[in-house]
Design a protein around this motif. Structure first.
Motif, short mmCIF file in Angstrom:
data_model
loop_
_atom_site.label_atom_id
_atom_site.label_comp_id
_atom_site.label_asym_id
_atom_site.label_seq_id
_atom_site.Cartn_x
_atom_site.Cartn_y
_atom_site.Cartn_z
N GLY A 1 3.04 5.92 -2.91
CA GLY A 1 4.19 6.60 -3.50
C GLY A 1 4.04 6.76 -5.00
N GLY A 2 3.45 5.73 -5.64
CA GLY A 2 3.20 5.84 -7.08
C GLY A 2 2.22 6.93 -7.41
N VAL A 3 1.21 7.11 -6.52
CA VAL A 3 0.24 8.19 -6.74
C VAL A 3 0.92 9.54 -6.72
N ILE A 4 1.77 9.75 -5.72
CA ILE A 4 2.49 11.03 -5.62
C ILE A 4 3.41 11.22 -6.81
N PHE A 5 4.05 10.12 -7.25
CA PHE A 5 4.98 10.24 -8.39
C PHE A 5 4.24 10.59 -9.67
N THR A 6 3.07 9.96 -9.87
CA THR A 6 2.30 10.25 -11.09
C THR A 6 1.78 11.68 -11.10
N SER A 7 1.37 12.21 -9.89
CA SER A 7 0.92 13.60 -9.84
C SER A 7 2.05 14.57 -10.16
N ARG B 1 -7.37 -3.54 7.34
CA ARG B 1 -6.47 -2.49 7.81
C ARG B 1 -6.04 -1.57 6.66
N ASP B 2 -5.72 -2.19 5.52
CA ASP B 2 -5.31 -1.38 4.37
C ASP B 2 -6.46 -0.55 3.83
N VAL B 3 -7.67 -1.12 3.84
CA VAL B 3 -8.85 -0.39 3.36
C VAL B 3 -9.11 0.82 4.25
N LEU B 4 -9.01 0.63 5.57
CA LEU B 4 -9.24 1.74 6.48
C LEU B 4 -8.18 2.82 6.33
N SER B 5 -6.93 2.43 6.10
CA SER B 5 -5.86 3.41 5.93
C SER B 5 -6.09 4.26 4.68
N VAL B 6 -6.43 3.58 3.57
CA VAL B 6 -6.68 4.32 2.33
C VAL B 6 -7.94 5.17 2.46
N ALA B 7 -8.95 4.66 3.16
CA ALA B 7 -10.19 5.42 3.32
C ALA B 7 -9.96 6.69 4.13
N GLN B 8 -9.09 6.62 5.14
CA GLN B 8 -8.77 7.81 5.93
C GLN B 8 -8.06 8.85 5.07
N GLU B 9 -7.10 8.37 4.27
CA GLU B 9 -6.38 9.30 3.38
C GLU B 9 -7.32 9.89 2.34
N LEU B 10 -8.25 9.09 1.85
CA LEU B 10 -9.21 9.58 0.86
C LEU B 10 -10.15 10.61 1.47
N ASN C 1 -6.84 8.29 -7.93
CA ASN C 1 -5.84 7.23 -7.73
C ASN C 1 -6.05 6.52 -6.40
N LEU C 2 -6.41 7.28 -5.37
CA LEU C 2 -6.68 6.63 -4.07
C LEU C 2 -7.90 5.74 -4.15
N GLN C 3 -8.87 6.12 -4.95
CA GLN C 3 -10.05 5.27 -5.11
C GLN C 3 -9.68 3.95 -5.79
N LYS C 4 -8.76 4.03 -6.78
CA LYS C 4 -8.31 2.79 -7.42
C LYS C 4 -7.55 1.91 -6.44
N ILE C 5 -6.70 2.53 -5.60
CA ILE C 5 -5.96 1.75 -4.61
C ILE C 5 -6.91 1.11 -3.61
N MET C 6 -7.95 1.83 -3.23
CA MET C 6 -8.91 1.29 -2.28
C MET C 6 -9.65 0.09 -2.86
N ASP C 7 -9.91 0.13 -4.17
CA ASP C 7 -10.58 -1.01 -4.81
C ASP C 7 -9.68 -2.24 -4.85
N ARG C 8 -8.34 -2.03 -4.91
CA ARG C 8 -7.42 -3.15 -4.95
C ARG C 8 -7.06 -3.68 -3.57
N ALA C 9 -7.22 -2.87 -2.55
CA ALA C 9 -6.81 -3.28 -1.20
C ALA C 9 -7.60 -4.48 -0.75
N GLY C 10 -6.91 -5.39 -0.04
CA GLY C 10 -7.57 -6.61 0.39
C GLY C 10 -7.88 -6.65 1.86
N SER C 11 -6.92 -6.33 2.73
CA SER C 11 -7.14 -6.42 4.16
C SER C 11 -7.94 -5.23 4.66
N ILE D 1 0.84 -1.20 0.00
CA ILE D 1 0.00 0.00 0.00
C ILE D 1 0.87 1.25 0.00
N SER D 2 1.94 1.23 0.76
CA SER D 2 2.85 2.38 0.78
C SER D 2 3.45 2.61 -0.59
#
Length: 306
Positions: free
Chosen positions: A20-26, A187-196, A175-185, A15-16
């Motif tokens: 990082g890829g999201v920031i790099f693409t922006s 914990r990872d979903v909650l982390s991405v949801a908070q950032e989103l 991009n965060l929405q795409k990462i959230m769709d790929r997240a499995g656990s 997830i990290s």
């Protein structure tokens, strides 16, 4: 037949890496915008060469300055007038506001006082930016112009900055929405949801500031100060009004006097035991004095006769 394959549960490290890829693409998107103005490169890697005539024309074209966009100005105007009648002028200002498709946002009227015997009023109105000058000309015709002031503030850089930040944040949100769709656990979903959620909150704040600036640019504010030319004196009220005012004052005085008597009666009733005791003491003292006064008067005579 379709085969279903289960995605492996992503770890926090994965997830990290995605974040990082999201920031790099922006960041890369801004570089791509800058590279659009670069000259085309041939397949061999060298820059395409132009003929001598075309090269001189290209140099002249590059020397021509790029036309800038229209400045985004927030305009505010203040105008002071001396008028014959403040009330009639306010009605005329209302008609001008309707004609110019504006809005009345404030009205303050001050009646004549001892220190300022003139009738004054302050009107605040909002007018479309392209109708500011015609509106000021119409307002100036309503009386004698005392002062006129126009200020302008260029907020073009702030608008561009807000729009760029808003675009980048919207890309980050996607991009965060795409990462959230790929997240499995979970914990990872909650982390991405908070950032989103944080990104969406920032988008709403910047969007509100952007709309506020655009609204201030689209509409100009005018503060109109009106002052009566002649000091107004209050006329003598009619006889009927004087009689009515006297009747109201007398009835009010009678009511206040009746209420005062009622309150006094309540106080006397409450303190009546003390008053009775005091009256009894006074009565007893006077009676005792009457009974003993003859004796006191006879005492000297009896002593003299003896």
């Amino acid at each position: 037949m379709y085969t279903l394959t289960k995605l492996p549960r992503t770890s926090a490290l994965f997830i990290s890496a995605l974040l990082g890829g999201v920031i790099f693409t922006s960041c890369a998107s801004s570089k791509q915008m800058a590279n659009k103005s670069a000259p085309p490169i041939a397949a061999s890697g060298a820059v395409n060469q132009l003929p001598a005539g075309e090269s001189s024309l290209s140099q002249k074209a590059e020397a021509v300055p790029i036309a800038r966009s229209r400045p985004q100005l927030i305009k505010k105007a203040a105008i002071s007038l001396t008028v014959n009648s403040v009330d009639r002028t306010i009605d005329a200002v209302s008609q001008i506001i309707n004609q110019q498709q504006g809005d009345l946002i404030g009205l303050k009227q001050q009646q004549p006082k001892n220190d300022n015997p003139r009738y004054t009023a302050t009107i605040q109105l909002r007018i479309p930016e392209n109708r500011l000058e015609p509106t000021l000309e119409q307002l100036a015709k309503l009386g004698t112009l005392e002062s006129r002031n126009i200020t302008a503030e260029d907020v073009g850089d702030r608008l561009v900055d807000f729009q760029a930040r808003l675009t980048n944040l919207q890309k980050t949100e996607a991009n965060l929405q795409k990462i959230m769709d790929r997240a499995g656990s979970v914990r990872d979903v909650l982390s991405v949801a908070q950032e989103l959620s944080n990104v969406r909150q920032t988008i709403e704040q910047i969007d509100a500031q952007l709309k506020n600036l655009q609204n201030q640019v689209a509409y100009s504010t005018i503060t109109l100060n009106l002052e009566a030319a002649v000091s107004s004196t209050s006329p003598q009220p009619a006889l009927g009004l004087q009689v009515q005012e006297t009747w109201n004052n007398s009835t009010h005085s009678l009511r206040a006097f009746s209420v005062g008597l009622l309150k006094l009666g309540i106080w006397l009733i409450v303190y009546s035991p003390y008053l009775l005791i005091f009256a009894a003491l006074v009565y007893g003292f006077r009676r005792w004095r009457r009974t003993h006064s003859p004796r006191l008067a006879q005492t000297p005579e009896s002593t003299s006769s003896n």
